[in-house]
Design an enzyme around this catalytic site. Structure first.
Site, PDB file in Angstrom:
ATOM      1  N   TRP A  35       0.846  -1.207   0.000  1.00  0.00           N
ATOM      2  CA  TRP A  35       0.000   0.000   0.000  1.00  0.00           C
ATOM      3  C   TRP A  35       0.871   1.244   0.000  1.00  0.00           C
ATOM      4  CZ3 TRP A  35      -0.710   4.609   2.258  1.00  0.00           C
ATOM      5  CH2 TRP A  35      -1.914   5.271   2.013  1.00  0.00           C
TER       6      TRP A  35
ATOM      7  N   TYR B 153       1.352   4.175  -2.906  1.00  0.00           N
ATOM      8  CA  TYR B 153       1.056   5.586  -2.612  1.00  0.00           C
ATOM      9  C   TYR B 153       2.269   6.465  -2.935  1.00  0.00           C
ATOM     10  CZ  TYR B 153      -0.183   9.823  -0.050  1.00  0.00           C
ATOM     11  OH  TYR B 153      -0.453  11.132   0.297  1.00  0.00           O
TER      12      TYR B 153
ATOM     13  N   ASP C  37      -7.051  -0.738   0.139  1.00  0.00           N
ATOM     14  CA  ASP C  37      -7.273   0.593   0.697  1.00  0.00           C
ATOM     15  C   ASP C  37      -8.685   0.686   1.247  1.00  0.00           C
ATOM     16  OD1 ASP C  37      -6.228   3.617   0.602  1.00  0.00           O
ATOM     17  OD2 ASP C  37      -8.358   3.586   0.103  1.00  0.00           O
TER      18      ASP C  37
END
Length: 522
Positions: free
Chosen positions: A457, A461, A477
């Protein structure tokens, strides 16, 4: 003229050619959607213009259409002094070959700007190095570059350098010598020679023309104290949404949002000598001009091109809302001007991402503010900024790499993240992790995830914002699952991936839409 619902990209065939009749109609209508997508050369004047130029419309039979400014110049045309082709927005391509060509173009532009090393005369960077950077052979790079831009990489570099010099000569009061070096020329003599060869006049003619017209432009007058530029974009541009995103994450002392503008302290490390240049910048929207107004500290005079390049990435000025909106469909309805917020510094963004793991945006901002207050060094400005609330630059990787975990945990940062931050800084310093805008996506994500405490994740990002990855889709998410009405389970995520498949290669923009929808209903 083209129909209102026509996508501009439909005018371009796979071979990179535009139907001349359609181009002429777009030019006749001064259609801003096509600004930067093609340029028109007028045989009667030997000048090339943007399609939005307000000069008297030339006859169709006198017009030739080119897919880049470099192609127009290669055909013997010189740039219009009224519409100024150097101000036209670029665009982000989605086809694989176009992506490669544009990646190579950005690498050339960054090299000219001094990002990642100084430019050197006309040999901005060996073609083999550019080809290796984008992962293709020299021959294939030349082929796709010719298809996408209508010129060779060397011709493209020369045109970009000339147009950059033209912009600085027109919009600043910088001495001609400083303009030459800031534009990537090895000498003033070389700049003069290329101006004469391409445009038929000396660079100083631009300054003389302004003086004859009644003095310097307003921009030049302002730029005796600091530098002010306009960066064109394709409307619509959802400035309030982008500004709100940045404001929610603004770190006190480093950046701020006020009166509809964003401002921050920026440390730029010049590649030629590793010199750190600290200054301030401010960005505001000029909706009536479809442009952002960028104001830069005088300290940035040697690196104006590099800083402007960073601003373009951070505020996503090259995005094509028509192309992205068409891919996102109903998701983008009513918000087609949403932009993807970038990052001025990859290491800074990575630190902020790690600090924000599994906590709210507000809590992450609090931790980042403590982090900066503890480890940043105040900046002593040679020039007085027009605001007093910003006074520090974000801590460097070299500073963070020397910290002990206890120094971080006492700020409220959990031990696992403290260790991850130090390891992150050490990898960046050792050259094992590249977070620059042109870094290889796969290797950067792999290097990030090799650090204990940084998962998929966080890597997605960071890549989305620091590497300007338009197709990031951070696994599991919670916000996007909630926005899609799906459970936070393995089956819910599989359903989310299936829903998002038609959004490729713009899933990062879809993510921003979904996050925004959650914030509005929160």
């Amino acid at each position: 003229m083209p129909e209102a619902n026509d996508h501009p990209a439909t005018m371009q065939a796979h071979a990179g050619q535009f139907p001349p009749a359609a181009c002429y109609q777009a030019m006749k209508a001064h259609d801003t959607r096509f600004d930067g997508r093609f340029f028109v050369g007028v045989s009667s004047t030997r000048i090339y213009c943007r399609p939005i130029c307000r000069v008297k419309l030339p006859l169709f039979e006198n017009c030739s259409f080119y897919i880049s400014a470099a192609a127009a110049e290669a055909a013997g045309y010189r740039p219009c002094l009224k519409c100024r082709p150097e101000l036209a927005p670029g665009f982000a391509a989605s086809e694989a070959s176009a992506k490669l060509a544009h990646s190579a173009a950005r690498f050339i532009e960054d090299a000219i700007a001094g990002i990642g090393g100084p430019a050197n005369g006309d040999a901005v960077h060996p073609l083999s190095a550019i080809a290796a950077r984008v992962g293709v052979t020299d021959r294939h790079l030349r082929r796709i570059f010719q298809t996408e831009f209508g010129v060779s990489p060397v011709q493209y570099a020369q045109t970009h350098r000339l147009l950059l010099a033209k912009r600085l000569l027109t919009d600043t009061a910088l001495p001609v010598a400083e303009v030459a070096f800031a534009s990537g020329f090895s000498s003033v003599r070389r700049m003069n020679a290329l101006f004469s060869e391409r445009y038929g006049f000396a660079p100083t003619r631009l300054r003389n023309t302004l003086a004859e017209a009644g003095g310097a432009s307003a921009a030049v007058a302002e730029n005796t104290r600091f530098f002010t530029f306009s960066l064109a974009y394709r409307a619509p541009f959802d400035w309030p949404a982008l500004l709100a995103f940045l404001e929610q994450r603004a770190i006190a002392g480093v950046e701020a949002v006020s009166d509809g503008s964003y401002r921050r302290i920026l440390r730029y490390v010049r590649g030629s000598d590793a010199q750190a240049i600290c200054g301030w910048l401010q960005v505001a929207d000029q909706a009536h001009r479809n442009a952002l107004q960028v104001t830069l500290s005088p300290a940035f005079a040697p690196v104006i091109a590099a800083v402007l390049s960073q601003v373009k990435r951070v505020f996503d000025v090259h995005a094509d809302p028509w192309e992205i909106g068409a891919a996102l469909g109903r998701l983008a309805q009513g918000a087609s001007g949403l932009r993807l917020p970038g990052a001025f510094d990859g290491f800074e963004l990575a630190v902020r991402a790690v600090l924000g793991q599994q906590i709210t945006v507000a809590a992450a901002r609090t931790l980042a503010t403590r982090f900066v207050a503890a480890f940043a060094e105040p900046i002593e400005f040679e020039d007085r900024p027009p605001f007093t609330d910003l006074h520090v630059a974000f801590p460097t990787a070299s500073r963070v790499a020397t910290l002990m975990p206890a120094e971080l945990t006492r700020l409220g940062i959990v031990a696992a993240r403290a260790h991850a931050l130090i390891a992150l800084a050490q990898k960046v310093l050792a050259g094992e992790l590249d977070l620059s805008p042109d870094a290889d996506l796969e290797s950067s994500c792999a290097a990030l995830q090799s650090i204990e405490g940084i998962g998929a994740w966080t890597a997605h990002y960071i890549a989305m914002r620091a590497l300007s990855w338009p197709d990031a889709w951070p696994p599991h998410d919670a916000g996007l699952l909630k926005a899609l009405g799906l459970p936070n389970t393995a089956s819910g995520w599989r359903a989310a991936e299936a829903i998002a498949e038609p959004w490729r290669p713009w899933r990062s923009y879809a993510l921003m839409h979904l996050w925004n929808s959650q914030e509005k209903t929160a």
